[in-house]
Design a protein around this motif. Structure first.
Motif, PDB file in Angstrom:
ATOM      1  N   GLU A  82      -3.574  -0.866  -2.854  1.00 28.46           N
ATOM      2  CA  GLU A  82      -4.280   0.333  -2.371  1.00 28.46           C
ATOM      3  C   GLU A  82      -3.413   1.571  -2.596  1.00 28.46           C
ATOM      4  N   SER A 130       0.840  -1.205   0.000  1.00 33.55           N
ATOM      5  CA  SER A 130       0.000   0.000   0.000  1.00 33.55           C
ATOM      6  C   SER A 130       0.876   1.257   0.000  1.00 33.55           C
ATOM      7  N   TYR A 179      -8.782  11.056  -0.284  1.00 36.54           N
ATOM      8  CA  TYR A 179      -8.994  11.728   1.003  1.00 36.54           C
ATOM      9  C   TYR A 179      -9.051  13.227   0.713  1.00 36.54           C
ATOM     10  N   HIS A 224      -3.592   5.503  -1.587  1.00 32.49           N
ATOM     11  CA  HIS A 224      -4.299   6.519  -0.811  1.00 32.49           C
ATOM     12  C   HIS A 224      -3.881   7.889  -1.353  1.00 32.49           C
ATOM     13  N   LEU A 266      -3.945  11.813  -1.171  1.00 35.20           N
ATOM     14  CA  LEU A 266      -4.189  12.843  -0.164  1.00 35.20           C
ATOM     15  C   LEU A 266      -4.296  14.210  -0.843  1.00 35.20           C
ATOM     16  N   ALA A 299       0.807   5.862  -0.455  1.00 37.48           N
ATOM     17  CA  ALA A 299       0.033   7.105  -0.469  1.00 37.48           C
ATOM     18  C   ALA A 299       0.685   8.076  -1.438  1.00 37.48           C
ATOM     19  N   ILE A 305       1.270   2.400   5.367  1.00 36.06           N
ATOM     20  CA  ILE A 305       1.752   2.370   3.964  1.00 36.06           C
ATOM     21  C   ILE A 305       3.243   2.036   3.963  1.00 36.06           C
ATOM     22  N   ILE A 361      -2.572   6.032   8.316  1.00 33.76           N
ATOM     23  CA  ILE A 361      -2.765   5.010   7.271  1.00 33.76           C
ATOM     24  C   ILE A 361      -1.471   4.203   7.196  1.00 33.76           C
ATOM     25  N   LYS A 390      -8.052   5.384  -3.298  1.00 29.73           N
ATOM     26  CA  LYS A 390      -8.961   5.940  -2.304  1.00 29.73           C
ATOM     27  C   LYS A 390      -8.626   7.426  -2.091  1.00 29.73           C
TER      28      LYS A 390
END
Ligand code: NDP
Length: 313
Positions: free
Chosen positions: A173, A150, A202, A175, A177, A152, A234, A232, A200
């Motif tokens: 995944e 995962s 945010y 993420h 931001l 971000a 990661i 989170i 995903k």
């Protein structure tokens, strides 16, 4: 201004893949190039660890070591490589004037600008501490190391969207931001991101801290609407909040877009000034790869060679 003026056929400014490749080609064309490295000898790649996407290195290579190879090859071909920063230019006459470190004056029949661009960073201490250990500003360069893990990504422009999509192909995944409640990216890129199930989003989210000892283990974020913080887990943290081309000193003379990227004529490295060429990330806001920079460095040297053949003979 004490030192004497030196006149050269070909002056190359910058020591990333573009500058060194230009130096290799210019040397082999007998242009006797002089290359000034800038303060960050070797450019952005000296800030990275493994490079696995530069052709010719089947086992990958460390960024700083690869740049040593570039330098050694340029030197072996005869390039005169010097440490120094171009601080001012005057491109108002055919003989182009460049000042190094605010004092040494060089007159060059041709100039190759290869000063690169610098990634923008959030400016938090943990981002700096873990740079190269899970923190990166280039998903295409480093995403591969986080396959199956995962990650971000911070940012909401076209670059962040493109990199999030790239990562979504590798990672379960992603993420994303985003500091506001909307994205800056083009509609088509936004739609692609929003329709990718493993990205995903945010909204209204700031990064407080990147977490981890030797390597990234998580990111602490804060929702600016609710004030709530959360973590989170990661392994990779990508910053994609834009780049700044290193083009400021050329601005009075060389045409640029509104972000400061030098505009080159399509299919060439020519700028609006005769005898001044640009290559690498300083003229490329799209691809920004070592291999594309090297290719454009070759183009700049070949263009300079053709130009000098006409004006000097
Ligand atoms: P941009 O400047 O377009 O976007 C930067 C993004 O980072 C924005 O969403 C901005 O948020 C966000 N940001 C800036 N600072 C921070 C911060 N401190 N914390 C959190 N977020 C931050 O840069 P890009 O690199 O995305 O794009 C540069 C140019 O290159 C653009 O013109 C783009 O269209 C172009 N490009 C085109 C591509 C293509 O056509 N395929 C691919 C890549 C780039 P905010 O919106 O809130 O300011």
């Amino acid at each position: 201004m004490t030192s004497s003026i030196e006149t050269v056929q070909c002056l190359i400014i910058g020591s990333g893949p573009a500058g060194y490749t230009a130096a290799i080609y210019a040397s082999r064309a007998n242009l006797n190039p002089v290359l000034y490295t800038g303060m960050e000898m070797g450019g952005q790649l000296t800030q990275t660890t493994d490079v696995e996407n530069f052709p010719g290195y089947p086992d990958g290579i460390q960024g700083p070591e690869m740049m040593e190879h570039f330098r050694a090859q340029a030197e072996r071909m005869g390039a005169d490589i010097r440490f120094g920063l171009a601080t001012q230019v005057d491109f108002s006459s055919d003989l182009h004037k460049v000042w190094i470190d605010g004092e040494k004056e060089i007159h060059a029949h041709s100039v190759i600008i290869a000063t690169g661009a610098s990634a923008k960073w959030l400016g938090i201490p943990s981002e700096k501490r873990l740079n190269g250990h899970g923190v990166s500003a280039c998903a295409v360069c480093d995403g591969f190391f986080y396959r199956g893990k995962s990650v971000a990504i911070v940012g909401a422009g076209d670059t962040a969207c493109e990199e999030a999509l790239y990562l979504a192909n590798l990672c379960p995944e992603v993420h994303m931001l985003i500091r506001r409640n909307e994205m800056r990216a083009s509609k088509v890129m936004q739609d692609k991101v929003l329709n990718t199930t493993n990205i995903k989003i945010y909204w209204n989210t700031e990064t407080e801290e990147v977490l981890g000892g030797d390597n990234v283990e998580g990111v602490k974020i804060k929702n600016t609407q609710t004030g709530e913080s959360s973590v989170i887990p990661i392994h990779g943290f990508f910053v994609a909040i834009g780049h700044t081309p290193n083009s400021k000193i050329f601005k009075p003379f060389v045409n640029m877009d509104e972000q400061g990227y030098i505009i080159t004529q399509a299919g060439s490295a020519k700028t609006n000034i005769n005898g001044v060429f640009a290559c690498g990330d300083v003229q490329d806001s799209i691809y920004r790869q070592a291999v594309t920079a090297a290719g454009s460095g070759c183009m700049a040297a070949l263009d300079a060679e053709r130009y000098l053949r006409v004006i000097l003979h």
